[in-house]
Design an enzyme around this catalytic site. Structure first.
Site, PDB file in Angstrom:
ATOM      1  N   HIS A  64       3.897  -3.023  -0.546  1.00  0.00           N
ATOM      2  CA  HIS A  64       3.790  -4.468  -0.775  1.00  0.00           C
ATOM      3  C   HIS A  64       2.891  -4.752  -1.972  1.00  0.00           C
ATOM      4  CE1 HIS A  64       0.334  -3.285   1.636  1.00  0.00           C
ATOM      5  NE2 HIS A  64      -0.319  -4.254   1.007  1.00  0.00           N
ATOM      6  N   HIS A  71      -0.274  -4.974  -7.955  1.00  0.00           N
ATOM      7  CA  HIS A  71       0.101  -3.564  -7.927  1.00  0.00           C
ATOM      8  C   HIS A  71       0.759  -3.220  -6.603  1.00  0.00           C
ATOM      9  CE1 HIS A  71      -3.713  -3.649  -5.780  1.00  0.00           C
ATOM     10  NE2 HIS A  71      -3.315  -2.530  -5.188  1.00  0.00           N
TER      11      HIS A  71
END
EC number: 3.1.-.-
Length: 172
Positions: A34, A115
């Site tokens: 995620h 990220h």
């Protein structure tokens, strides 16, 4: 109750990340790959409805956008986390800022660096070795994003979706 707010990338991107996370991320079994919009935070059960309402408002003010994932980066020397870099779009920045101001008052521990974690908890030597090998590979993915998710943590440490918020006016 512990909550977090994330974007889940496509299955293809998750599969690529999980291929690496299985080997390099001890949290592999706790949460799917995620992009974190708001790091986990504690709240009282009675605040959940207000949080959900605020997230619907934020989602309605944010247009769908394209997520660009590519290259490998690291947060070293702060910590030995290896990740796929995610391009910081205006929409990602807006979502993150909205989730750290006004209704949400939690202080940031770190600056927002979108990220997708692929490794963490590595020794210095392992981190250097893995990072060196992954930086030589070519990674680039893009996909449309039209939603984000409110997660809550179960007693066994795993995370599950409480509610999904679709981006754009009229989608909530």
């Amino acid at each position: 109750m512990k909550l977090g707010i994330v974007i889940f990338p496509s299955k293809m991107i998750q599969d690529k990340a999980n291929g690496l996370r299985k080997r390099y991320d001890p949290h592999y079994a706790l949460v799917p790959p995620h992009i974190t919009l708001k790091t986990p935070f504690e709240t009282q059960d009675e605040q959940l409805e207000s949080i959900v309402n605020e997230l619907h408002t934020i989602a309605s003010k944010t247009n769908p956008f394209t997520l660009h994932v590519g290259k490998v980066g690291s947060f070293a020397p702060v910590n030995n986390v290896i990740y796929f870099k995610v391009e910081k779009t205006p929409e990602l920045t807006f979502l993150n800022e909205e989730m750290h101001s006004g209704f949400f008052t939690q202080e940031r521990e770190y600056a927002f660096v979108p990220h997708l974690t692929i490794g963490q908890g590595l020794s210095d030597a392992e981190h250097a070795d893995v990072l060196g090998r992954l930086r030589m590979k070519d990674f680039y993915y893009e996909q449309p994003i039209d939603r984000f998710h409110l997660l809550y943590q179960l007693e066994n440490g795993t995370w599950t979706v409480h509610e999904t918020f679709r981006l754009g006016k009229g989608n909530n």
